[in-house]
Design a protein around this motif. Structure first.
Motif, short mmCIF file in Angstrom:
data_model
loop_
_atom_site.label_atom_id
_atom_site.label_comp_id
_atom_site.label_asym_id
_atom_site.label_seq_id
_atom_site.Cartn_x
_atom_site.Cartn_y
_atom_site.Cartn_z
N GLY A 1 0.72 -1.22 0.20
CA GLY A 1 0.12 0.04 0.07
C GLY A 1 0.87 1.48 0.08
O GLY A 1 0.33 2.32 0.45
N GLY A 2 2.15 1.14 -0.65
CA GLY A 2 2.98 2.34 -0.36
C GLY A 2 3.56 2.87 0.83
O GLY A 2 3.90 4.25 1.09
N ARG A 3 3.07 2.14 2.05
CA ARG A 3 3.52 2.30 3.27
C ARG A 3 4.65 1.49 3.80
O ARG A 3 4.66 0.33 3.48
CB ARG A 3 2.52 2.33 4.11
CG ARG A 3 1.22 3.25 3.78
CD ARG A 3 -0.34 2.90 4.64
NE ARG A 3 -0.03 2.92 5.82
CZ ARG A 3 -0.93 2.44 6.57
NH1 ARG A 3 -2.03 2.12 6.10
NH2 ARG A 3 -0.67 2.29 7.99
N PRO A 4 5.38 2.12 4.86
CA PRO A 4 6.49 1.22 5.32
C PRO A 4 5.59 -0.21 6.19
O PRO A 4 4.71 -0.02 6.79
CB PRO A 4 6.81 2.07 6.48
CG PRO A 4 6.73 3.47 6.06
CD PRO A 4 5.41 3.42 5.41
N ASP A 5 6.39 -1.11 5.99
CA ASP A 5 5.90 -2.59 6.69
C ASP A 5 5.61 -2.42 8.33
O ASP A 5 6.73 -1.53 8.96
CB ASP A 5 6.95 -3.61 6.81
CG ASP A 5 6.85 -3.82 5.00
OD1 ASP A 5 7.60 -4.91 4.76
OD2 ASP A 5 6.11 -3.50 4.16
N THR A 6 4.93 -2.72 8.87
CA THR A 6 4.62 -2.66 10.29
C THR A 6 4.26 -4.01 11.02
O THR A 6 4.14 -4.87 10.45
CB THR A 6 3.61 -1.57 10.61
OG1 THR A 6 2.37 -2.13 10.20
CG2 THR A 6 3.86 -0.25 10.33
N HIS A 7 4.29 -4.02 12.22
CA HIS A 7 3.76 -5.25 12.86
C HIS A 7 3.28 -4.89 14.09
O HIS A 7 3.35 -3.88 14.60
CB HIS A 7 5.06 -6.58 13.17
CG HIS A 7 6.07 -5.80 14.23
ND1 HIS A 7 6.04 -6.26 15.40
CD2 HIS A 7 7.03 -4.72 14.35
CE1 HIS A 7 6.96 -5.57 16.32
NE2 HIS A 7 7.56 -4.67 15.63
N SER A 8 2.43 -5.80 14.65
CA SER A 8 1.54 -5.79 16.01
C SER A 8 1.45 -6.97 16.72
O SER A 8 1.21 -8.06 15.94
CB SER A 8 0.28 -4.90 15.52
OG SER A 8 -0.46 -4.76 16.96
#
Length: 341
Positions: free
Chosen positions: A305-312
């Protein structure tokens, strides 16, 4: 000899003639005429009667709250020939338990034992299948009890004159008297409860729990929900969640009911096809914390989605309700950058 026999023969003839004139004794009581139906009585008229009467006796606010609630009971009665007491009660189930409004005011908490009994009845398929719940017959001397019961999308309207019976009658007694019958045993029988077990620690795709079948079910449901997110299938994504789920968001605090999760999901993507940002359940740890209750800790990755990868990290409570595992509480941690593998 012939002279002696003649009187007896004549007597026999006389008795026989008399016997034929005596009607036979009845072998069973004569059938009673059927009770007359009350003109205009229908489920719709009962609902209107309850809404109007309870708005006057208990308050419009309670009646409107019952209409919005996932689970509620409105109960009253139709007066009979004698001035017997007719209850005017509105019961509503929320995350804190059962609350009741009466003519004396409210809301007030329902006794725990009464609320537990009502929960068991509403969770029973036998109650919803019971046929003897609505009758349009004339009320007896004690009147008729009427109810509107709503529970997780189901609705039932009841009217029982002449001594309510069956499961519906039991529920009506609970809702009207607000207490268990004296000496009554719980109905329906509760399933056998297992003692909590010591479970092995662990994490990842080994699903550490004594019962591997439970862990497999939880993992499969989690994966199916994530895959539904990735293909843009809203209903399949929401499928594991209970209607009365509670949600604790890091940005919005506590929200209640599946409708809140649906609204948040709709805001997050269009659901017109696969979204640009994907979700992956990387690891899942499952442990039992009570009979029929497990705690799942999942590590979720988000990418694209054009955004940095994240995690939770997401903490989820699953409950087995009559054979089906459902999410009843979920609490995601704030997303952090990167994958932190």
């Amino acid at each position: 000899m012939r002279k002696l026999l003649l009187p007896f023969l004549l007597l026999g003839v006389s008795l026989g003639a008399g016997a034929s004139a005596i009607p036979p004794l009845p072998t069973e009581p004569p059938p009673q005429p059927p009770r007359r139906g009350v003109p205009g009585v229908s489920e719709a008229s009962v609902k209107d009667y309850l809404r109007t009467t309870l708005s006057q006796k208990v308050g419009r606010e309670a009646v409107e709250a019952a209409g919005r609630a996932l689970t509620s009971i409105m109960v009253s009665g139709v007066y009979g020939e004698f001035p017997l007491h007719v209850p005017f009660n509105v019961l509503i189930r929320d995350r804190m338990g059962w609350q009741v409004w009466t003519e004396a005011g409210g809301p007030n908490p329902l006794p725990a034992a009464t609320g537990a009994e009502i929960d068991r009845i509403l969770a029973s398929d036998a109650f919803w299948r019971e046929a003897a719940g609505f009758s349009a017959e004339q009320p007896c001397t004690g009147g008729a009890r009427v109810m509107v019961i709503r529970h997780r999308g189901r609705e039932r309207v009841t009217r029982q004159p002449c001594g309510p019976s069956g499961i519906t009658g039991r529920l009506g007694h609970l809702a009207a008297s607000l207490r268990l019958p004296s000496g009554a045993q719980p109905w329906p029988p509760e399933p056998p409860q297992e003692s909590p077990r010591e479970l092995r620690p662990g994490e990842g795709r080994e699903y550490p729990i004594d019962d591997p079948e439970v862990s497999r079910i939880i993992w499969d449901k989690s994966q199916a929900s994530a895959m539904a997110w990735n293909r843009g299938d809203l209903e399949a994504y929401l499928a594991p969640y209970a209607e009365d789920v509670t949600l604790l968001w890091p940005d919005r605090g506590m929200e209640y009911h599946k409708s809140a999760l649906r609204a948040r999901a709709v805001r997050s993507q269009s659901w017109q096809g696969p979204p640009a940002r994907k979700m992956e359940v990387h690891t899942s740890t499952v442990r039992q914390i009570a009979p029929y209750v497990v705690l799942q800790t999942s590590h979720i990755y988000y990418s694209g989605g054009g955004r940095p990868d994240t995690h939770s990290w997401v903490t989820t409570i699953w409950q087995n309700r009559r054979g089906t595992w459902e999410v009843t509480h979920e609490q995601p941690a704030p997303e952090a950058p990167g994958h932190s593998r």
